[in-house]
Write an enzyme that holds these catalytic residues in place. Structure first.
Site, PDB file in Angstrom:
ATOM      1  CE  LYS A 153      -2.292  -1.573   3.659  1.00  0.00           C
ATOM      2  NZ  LYS A 153      -1.866  -2.982   3.694  1.00  0.00           N
ATOM      3  CB  ILE A 154       3.438   2.562   2.342  1.00  0.00           C
ATOM      4  CG1 ILE A 154       2.421   2.658   3.501  1.00  0.00           C
ATOM      5  CG2 ILE A 154       4.408   3.743   2.393  1.00  0.00           C
ATOM      6  CD1 ILE A 154       3.009   2.464   4.897  1.00  0.00           C
ATOM      7  CB  SER A 232       9.654   0.473   6.387  1.00  0.00           C
ATOM      8  OG  SER A 232       8.829  -0.636   6.638  1.00  0.00           O
ATOM      9  NE  ARG A 233       7.384  -0.999  12.599  1.00  0.00           N
ATOM     10  CZ  ARG A 233       6.450  -0.111  12.296  1.00  0.00           C
ATOM     11  NH1 ARG A 233       6.764   0.993  11.666  1.00  0.00           N
ATOM     12  NH2 ARG A 233       5.179  -0.333  12.623  1.00  0.00           N
ATOM     13  CG  ASP A 257       9.691   8.723  10.226  1.00  0.00           C
ATOM     14  OD1 ASP A 257       9.849   9.761  10.907  1.00  0.00           O
ATOM     15  OD2 ASP A 257       8.664   8.028  10.285  1.00  0.00           O
ATOM     16  CD  GLU A 262      11.507   3.669  16.079  1.00  0.00           C
ATOM     17  OE1 GLU A 262      12.035   3.941  14.991  1.00  0.00           O
ATOM     18  OE2 GLU A 262      10.277   3.674  16.255  1.00  0.00           O
ATOM     19  CG  HIS A 294       8.017   5.692  14.156  1.00  0.00           C
ATOM     20  ND1 HIS A 294       8.431   4.432  14.489  1.00  0.00           N
ATOM     21  CD2 HIS A 294       6.947   5.511  13.353  1.00  0.00           C
ATOM     22  CE1 HIS A 294       7.647   3.529  13.926  1.00  0.00           C
ATOM     23  NE2 HIS A 294       6.739   4.172  13.229  1.00  0.00           N
ATOM     24  CD  GLN A 295       7.998  14.250  11.732  1.00  0.00           C
ATOM     25  OE1 GLN A 295       8.923  14.606  12.444  1.00  0.00           O
ATOM     26  NE2 GLN A 295       7.221  15.119  11.095  1.00  0.00           N
ATOM     27  CB  ALA A 296       6.274   8.401   8.160  1.00  0.00           C
TER      28      ALA A 296
END
Ligand SMILES: NC(=O)c1ccc[n+]([C@@H]2O[C@H](COP(=O)([O-])OP(=O)(O)OC[C@H]3O[C@@H](n4cnc5c(N)ncnc54)[C@H](O)[C@@H]3O)[C@@H](O)[C@H]2O)c1
Length: 334
Positions: A153-154, A232-233, A257, A262, A294-296
């Site tokens: 999807k992304i 992503s991660r 991101d 984290e 991690h704000q995407a």
């Protein structure tokens, strides 16, 4: 009934209160669920938690002992929840399996363009009334090649934007996405994607098969002037290997991101503390690297969808309905 929501950011609070208002009272806490904060949930049958909550054995035991029966997680990922323990304790756990992929895809592009056109450095300069252009030269993307790892999807939303820039499209995935093929994407093996792409964006999930998929050899296979983006991660990239390549002066830019270590850092204010993570400390010193925390996903549209689905998950639980969002079903009535 009053619901207890942990880890609600100030921006989110009005959205949470508005979404729950027709159905339930909600008490919003800005603290995240952890071993320290779990006792606050005593007496709440239903709680809601955020992506960085820790739902380990001890936390789940504390919740169950306090009378909690349902956990409504406000994220897609659930690697922070010990589902086996939740099941054993008879807790129902639900998550948000879908929300706007555009939030993340558009942010990946924001990082790509920020590093390509040196936006952070340019903005810092103009604040200082330094209006020189030296060191700010970027590159046109039209006619260059975008490599997309993971075209779900992304990845598809990212590919549509790359198509809009007039880029050549390379993809790598276990399954081809016909929408991406229709945009002209050519699926190739990873090595070819790394070697030929000017911009590489990661959109595969973090799995044992994808852990450190960007390792030293993958990084070495990339063009010296490539742009690398990870929204992503963090665990997809071997960060120490990335730091070594950056020290060697490689890459036009890297936008991150997410970061593999984290947890315990991102979403928190650590500005008054000594940074113990030397890898992260080194990473943020490179002039061609931009790191965000991690704000995407953090758009009003995606967050609203996450909250509305969370409310629906609570209502489904109360009505005894099952949905695709339920990770652990309630213990069957005896
Ligand atoms: N930074 C953020 O705020 C944020 C927010 C949401 C999601 N994410 C990340 O984005 C990722 C992608 O989300 P999505 O909604 O596009 O997921 P998705 O399931 O729609 O797409 C994932 C794609 O990866 C492919 N894939 C899975 N395993 C693979 C493997 N071993 N090798 C190659 N390809 C593989 C799948 O075939 C699929 O096409 C999520 O897993 C999550 O880690 C980040």
């Amino acid at each position: 009934m009053e619901i207890l929501a942990f880890g609600v950011q100030a921006d989110e609070r009005p959205l949470v209160e508005k979404a729950f208002a027709p159905h339930h009272d909600v008490r919003c806490l800005d603290v995240f669920l952890s071993e320290d904060t779990a006792p606050i949930a005593a007496g709440y049958e239903i709680i809601s938690t955020s992506v960085n909550a820790s739902l380990n054995n001890r936390v789940l035991q504390t919740l169950a002992a306090g009378g909690t029966q349902m956990i409504a997680q406000r994220s897609t990922g659930f690697n922070n929840i010990d589902l086996q323990v939740a099941e054993r304790l008879g807790l129902t756990v639900a998550r948000v399996s879908y929300y706007s992929p555009y939030s993340v895809a558009e942010f990946a592009w924001t990082l790509a363009m920020a590093v390509n056109r040196r936006i952070v450095r340019a903005s810092n300069r103009t604040r200082d009334f330094d209006f020189r252009l030296d060191g700010l030269m970027g590159r046109d993307l039209r006619g260059r090649t975008a490599g997309v790892l993971g075209t779900g999807k992304i990845g598809e939303a990212f590919t549509r934007i790359a198509h809009g820039f007039g880029m050549n499209l390379l993809g790598w995935d276990v399954a081809e996405n016909p929408e991406c093929v229709a945009l002209g994407m050519k699926y190739v093996d990873k090595d070819r994607l790394f070697a030929e792409s000017d911009l590489i964006s990661l959109h595969v999930p973090l799995l044992p098969a994808t852990q450190h998929i960007i390792d030293e050899s993958a990084l070495r296979a990339m063009k010296d002037d490539a742009i690398l983006v990870n929204s992503s991660r963090g665990g997809l990239i071997d960060t120490d290997a990335l730091v070594r390549e950056l020290r060697a002066g490689r890459f036009t830019g890297v936008g991150l991101d997410v970061y593999e270590a984290e947890a315990g850092l991102f979403f928190l204010d650590k500005s008054l503390e000594v940074v113990e993570d030397d890898t992260l400390a080194r990473l943020v010193t490179f002039p061609n690297v931009v790191v965000t925390s991690h704000q995407a996903y953090y758009t009003v549209d995606a967050v609203s969808q996450i909250i509305e689905t969370t409310v629906q998950n609570v209502l489904d639980y109360q009505a005894g309905r099952r949905s695709e969002n339920v990770l652990v079903p309630a213990a069957p009535a005896s």
